[in-house]
Design an enzyme around this catalytic site. Structure first.
Site, mmCIF file in Angstrom:
data_model
loop_
_atom_site.group_PDB
_atom_site.id
_atom_site.type_symbol
_atom_site.label_atom_id
_atom_site.label_comp_id
_atom_site.label_asym_id
_atom_site.label_seq_id
_atom_site.Cartn_x
_atom_site.Cartn_y
_atom_site.Cartn_z
ATOM 1 N N SER A 159 -2.778 -2.519 -14.477
ATOM 2 C CA SER A 159 -2.994 -3.843 -13.881
ATOM 3 C C SER A 159 -4.304 -4.383 -14.435
ATOM 4 O O SER A 159 -5.167 -3.601 -14.854
ATOM 5 C CB SER A 159 -3.109 -3.700 -12.369
ATOM 6 N N TYR A 172 -6.321 0.418 -4.783
ATOM 7 C CA TYR A 172 -5.351 -0.011 -5.798
ATOM 8 C C TYR A 172 -6.054 -0.216 -7.147
ATOM 9 O O TYR A 172 -5.539 0.178 -8.198
ATOM 10 C CB TYR A 172 -4.676 -1.300 -5.324
HETATM 11 P P1 NAD Z 1 7.963 -4.039 -6.355
HETATM 12 O O1 NAD Z 1 7.484 -3.632 -4.994
HETATM 13 O O2 NAD Z 1 8.882 -5.203 -6.459
HETATM 14 O O3 NAD Z 1 8.647 -2.780 -7.057
HETATM 15 C C1 NAD Z 1 8.200 -1.478 -6.881
HETATM 16 C C2 NAD Z 1 9.422 -0.588 -6.721
HETATM 17 O O4 NAD Z 1 8.978 0.757 -6.631
HETATM 18 C C3 NAD Z 1 10.226 -0.876 -5.438
HETATM 19 O O5 NAD Z 1 11.585 -1.133 -5.766
HETATM 20 C C4 NAD Z 1 10.084 0.402 -4.612
HETATM 21 O O6 NAD Z 1 11.260 0.748 -3.876
HETATM 22 C C5 NAD Z 1 9.795 1.423 -5.690
HETATM 23 N N1 NAD Z 1 9.080 2.588 -5.172
HETATM 24 C C6 NAD Z 1 8.069 2.608 -4.251
HETATM 25 N N2 NAD Z 1 7.709 3.866 -4.014
HETATM 26 C C7 NAD Z 1 8.476 4.662 -4.791
HETATM 27 C C8 NAD Z 1 8.575 6.059 -4.968
HETATM 28 N N3 NAD Z 1 7.786 6.912 -4.293
HETATM 29 N N4 NAD Z 1 9.492 6.531 -5.838
HETATM 30 C C9 NAD Z 1 10.305 5.687 -6.522
HETATM 31 N N5 NAD Z 1 10.272 4.355 -6.384
HETATM 32 C C10 NAD Z 1 9.361 3.853 -5.520
HETATM 33 O O7 NAD Z 1 6.658 -4.232 -7.232
HETATM 34 P P2 NAD Z 1 6.446 -4.975 -8.623
HETATM 35 O O8 NAD Z 1 5.608 -6.155 -8.345
HETATM 36 O O9 NAD Z 1 7.724 -5.130 -9.355
HETATM 37 O O10 NAD Z 1 5.501 -3.921 -9.346
HETATM 38 C C11 NAD Z 1 5.940 -3.053 -10.387
HETATM 39 C C12 NAD Z 1 4.718 -2.378 -10.988
HETATM 40 O O11 NAD Z 1 3.838 -3.376 -11.527
HETATM 41 C C13 NAD Z 1 3.883 -1.592 -9.980
HETATM 42 O O12 NAD Z 1 3.338 -0.463 -10.622
HETATM 43 C C14 NAD Z 1 2.771 -2.556 -9.637
HETATM 44 O O13 NAD Z 1 1.640 -1.876 -9.162
HETATM 45 C C15 NAD Z 1 2.544 -3.199 -10.992
HETATM 46 N N6 NAD Z 1 1.866 -4.501 -10.977
HETATM 47 C C16 NAD Z 1 2.369 -5.551 -10.273
HETATM 48 C C17 NAD Z 1 1.699 -6.769 -10.330
HETATM 49 C C18 NAD Z 1 2.193 -7.974 -9.577
HETATM 50 O O14 NAD Z 1 1.507 -8.997 -9.574
HETATM 51 N N7 NAD Z 1 3.374 -7.907 -8.967
HETATM 52 C C19 NAD Z 1 0.528 -6.909 -11.082
HETATM 53 C C20 NAD Z 1 0.045 -5.809 -11.784
HETATM 54 C C21 NAD Z 1 0.733 -4.608 -11.733
#
Ligand code: NAD
Length: 275
Positions: A159, A172
């Site tokens: 991130s 985080y």
């Molecule tokens: P999201 O919550 O939509 O997706 C995360 C998924 O991970 C969910 O479907 C959840 O069920 C699954 N999950 C949670 N715990 C789990 C576990 N123990 N085992 C297996 N699956 C599990 O989130 P997102 O926004 O799509 O984020 C995806 C990645 O991108 C994450 O690593 C997040 O930290 C990172 N990220 C997101 C953003 C943002 O702005 N959304 C920015 C930077 C980084």
């Protein structure tokens, strides 16, 4: 590309988009998620569009669960070429109520109000485990298929808060810094056995996890939401599709001499000092 790709957290917003994009390129895609129904929904969408996918239940924090998932993937598609470590997220117990500590906060006894001193180690632990161990353990399981073979790689999701921590979310930010650091460590460690390791550092993408922090119920921006836009030179949130081209590049042999990098996809957020 015609590879076997495993994505964790791919029932979620960002990695479901990446799963669909990777399938469109002709790859066989295993959609892993803690929520089997969410994984199946994405796999069904891919298959209906003529792609090749399976939904598999897996907990990135449990090696047994990942070993079982790997068996299913190997039986269905063969050896794994690409792993995208997408599962991750924050926890409210690792988040402060205010960006800065001010003296008045210490006498604020409102239910649920949290200063640095009130952070719960359980929230910190949850966040570090999910993001860091949740990247390391799946790599231990799936990269065994990649050792000594050509065209294999791991793509982690860090991130932009790994470069400079965001206010309020120390756990985080620290956990994603650990993911970036681990990306470099593993790239070096795996360099002699043909596995490249890189990461994306997404900026702000409006998703279910952060929607209530960034937007009001009428869709207008919260104060924090507006601050983000003001700090983003390109003046918008990311769309999940913004991650596709960099993902395809890093998973493809076109980047065969690229390893150990973390690419910001953030509209200039990390580059901008605000002045
Ligand atoms: P999201 O919550 O939509 O997706 C995360 C998924 O991970 C969910 O479907 C959840 O069920 C699954 N999950 C949670 N715990 C789990 C576990 N123990 N085992 C297996 N699956 C599990 O989130 P997102 O926004 O799509 O984020 C995806 C990645 O991108 C994450 O690593 C997040 O930290 C990172 N990220 C997101 C953003 C943002 O702005 N959304 C920015 C930077 C980084």
């Amino acid at each position: 590309m015609s590879k076997v790709v495993v994505l964790t957290g791919a029932g979620g917003v960002l990695c479901s988009t990446l799963a669909i994009a990777l399938a469109k390129e002709g790859n066989s895609v295993a959609v892993l998620d803690l929520r089997k129904d969410a994984a199946d929904k994405v796999a069904n969408e891919i298959n209906t569009a003529g792609g090749n996918a399976i939904g598999v239940a897996a907990n990135v924090l449990e090696k047994d669960s990942l070993e079982k998932a790997k068996e299913i993937v190997n039986d269905t598609f063969g050896k794994v070429d690409i792993l995208v470590n997408g599962a991750g997220g924050n926890h409210p117990l690792g988040t402060t109520s205010n960006p800065f500590l001010v003296l008045e906060d210490l006498s604020n006894k409102t239910e649920g109000f949290k200063t640095f001193f009130d952070l719960d180690p359980k929230g910190i632990e949850f966040t570090f485990n999910l993001n860091f161990l949740g990247t390391l353990i799946p790599t231990q399981v799936f990269a065994t298929d990649m050792v000594g073979r050509k065209g294999c790689s791991v793509l982690n999701i860090s991130s932009m808060n790994a470069f400079t921590p965001l206010t309020k979310i120390p756990a985080y930010s620290g956990a994603k810094a650990a993911v970036s650091n681990f990306t470099q460590w593993l790239a070096v460690h795996f360099s002699k056995v043909g596995i490249r390791v890189n990461a994306l550092a997404p900026g702000f993408f409006l998703t279910d996890q952060n929607r209530s922090l960034l937007t009001e119920s009428d869709g207008s921006l919260t104060k924090r939401g507006q601050q983000i836009i003001d700090q983003t030179p390109m003046e918008r949130y990311g769309k999940p599709e913004d991650l596709i081209s960099t993902t395809l590049y890093l998973c493809d042999d076109a980047s065969s001499f690229v390893t150990g990098i973390v690419i910001p996809i953030d509209g200039g957020f990390a580059a901008y000092s605000g002045v």
